[in-house]
Design an enzyme around this catalytic site. Structure first.
Site, mmCIF file in Angstrom:
data_model
loop_
_atom_site.group_PDB
_atom_site.id
_atom_site.type_symbol
_atom_site.label_atom_id
_atom_site.label_comp_id
_atom_site.label_asym_id
_atom_site.label_seq_id
_atom_site.Cartn_x
_atom_site.Cartn_y
_atom_site.Cartn_z
ATOM 1 C CB SER A 50 42.964 38.491 44.597
ATOM 2 O OG SER A 50 41.473 38.216 44.390
ATOM 3 C CB THR A 51 40.578 33.325 44.863
ATOM 4 O OG1 THR A 51 39.711 34.707 44.667
ATOM 5 C CG2 THR A 51 40.135 32.330 45.926
ATOM 6 C CG ASP A 102 41.643 30.027 37.699
ATOM 7 O OD1 ASP A 102 41.668 31.015 38.352
ATOM 8 O OD2 ASP A 102 41.617 29.970 36.607
ATOM 9 C CB ALA A 116 34.643 31.468 39.443
ATOM 10 N N GLY A 166 39.809 38.808 35.196
ATOM 11 C CA GLY A 166 41.398 39.132 35.274
ATOM 12 C C GLY A 166 41.922 39.034 33.757
ATOM 13 C CD GLU A 180 41.528 32.526 34.370
ATOM 14 O OE1 GLU A 180 41.922 33.038 35.366
ATOM 15 O OE2 GLU A 180 40.458 32.953 33.929
ATOM 16 C CE LYS A 240 34.637 36.824 43.204
ATOM 17 N NZ LYS A 240 35.799 36.209 42.953
HETATM 18 C C1 5RP Z 1 40.906 35.853 35.766
HETATM 19 C C2 5RP Z 1 39.794 35.252 36.364
HETATM 20 C C3 5RP Z 1 39.731 35.231 38.066
HETATM 21 O O1 5RP Z 1 39.527 33.886 38.440
HETATM 22 C C4 5RP Z 1 38.660 35.735 38.382
HETATM 23 O O2 5RP Z 1 38.336 37.101 37.756
HETATM 24 C C5 5RP Z 1 38.478 36.199 39.898
HETATM 25 O O3 5RP Z 1 39.346 36.834 40.642
HETATM 26 P P1 5RP Z 1 39.566 36.898 42.056
HETATM 27 O O4 5RP Z 1 40.113 35.764 42.467
HETATM 28 O O5 5RP Z 1 40.732 38.053 42.074
HETATM 29 O O6 5RP Z 1 38.310 37.536 42.771
HETATM 30 O O7 5RP Z 1 38.903 34.616 36.017
HETATM 31 O O8 5RP Z 1 40.782 35.783 34.594
#
Ligand code: 5RP
Length: 237
Positions: free
Chosen positions: A36-37, A89, A91, A105, A111, A129
């Protein structure tokens, strides 16, 4: 109460994504993260592309490829561009030494391949986080399905060497075993606290059957954290 928290976290994710957008320069080849981020970053990037910015993206998952394509961001591959300028990306957890847990995810392997091919790796995140010690978020381990039970006991043995007895769960989705975009399975390991992430990372990746694990160590060059007080950064020294 909890609904408000979710809204705040999403606003922070978006703020971090917009801060990372300022690092994008014309002509760059970009790694596009998953989650989502990362999606906030991809949507904001697409606006710039619509306005004439020329960049190309290497997606880290099918979901990201679909979103980027829908929004008109030109895509490329590591085959055509093995060296990327910047990867952005999200985390699942990070510590003050820019060590991460990723893979919530399910895209951890692609990644990691994409991020480790980039000169700058910028992690965008909300403040929830941040941890003192990694491990509250279950560590995802991507494993080849063949021999998965044998790989699981070798994983248990490796964790015991670190005085850890974590709970391991095979990831499922819609009552089916979850498969990654590359056809592997994921074992999520509830560690509570990882005392020696650097050595654990090495030990896990040395087990036959383990493709890679969700510890990202020595990969991130910058973490952009959106907090209630504004944007903070941690930079690699
Ligand atoms: C996907 C990941 C994402 O970066 C991690 O899960 C964070 O997700 P979000 O931005 O939805 O909080 O590692 O494999």
């Amino acid at each position: 109460m909890s609904a408000k928290k979710v809204v705040d976290a999403d606003a922070q994710k978006k703020a971090a994504a917009l801060a990372a957008l300022e690092l994008v320069k014309p002509g760059m080849n970009l790694g596009l993260g998953t989650g989502s981020t990362a999606n906030h970053f991809i949507r904001a990037l697409a606006e710039k592309v619509k306005a004439g910015l020329e960049v190309k993206g290497v997606p880290t998952s099918k979901a990201t490829a679909d979103l980027a394509k829908d929004l008109g961001i030109p895509l490329t591959t590591l085959g055509d561009h093995p060296f990327l300028d910047l990867c952005v990306d999200g985390a699942d957890e990070f510590d003050s030494e820019l060590r991460l847990i990723k893979g919530g995810g399910g895209a951890l392997l692609i990644e990691k391949i994409v991020a480790s091919s980039a000169k700058q790796v910028v992690i965008i995140t909300d403040e929830s986080k941040r941890v003192k010690k990694l491990g509250a978020f279950p560590l995802p381990i991507e494993v080849v399905n063949m021999g998965v039970k044998a790989t699981a006991w070798k994983l248990e043995r490796a964790f015991r060497m670190f005085d850890m007895k974590p709970k391991m769960t095979m990831r499922a989705k819609d009552s089916q075993i979850f498969r990654t975009d590359l056809g592997n399975v994921i074992i999520d390991v509830a560690c509570e606290e990882i005392k020696d992430p650097d050595r654990l990372d090495f030990a896990l990746n040395n087990i036959p059957g383990v493709v890679n694990n969700g510890l990202f160590i020595g990969i991130a060059t910058k973490i952009i954290i959106a907090t209630s007080k504004g944007i903070e950064e941690i930079n690699r020294k």
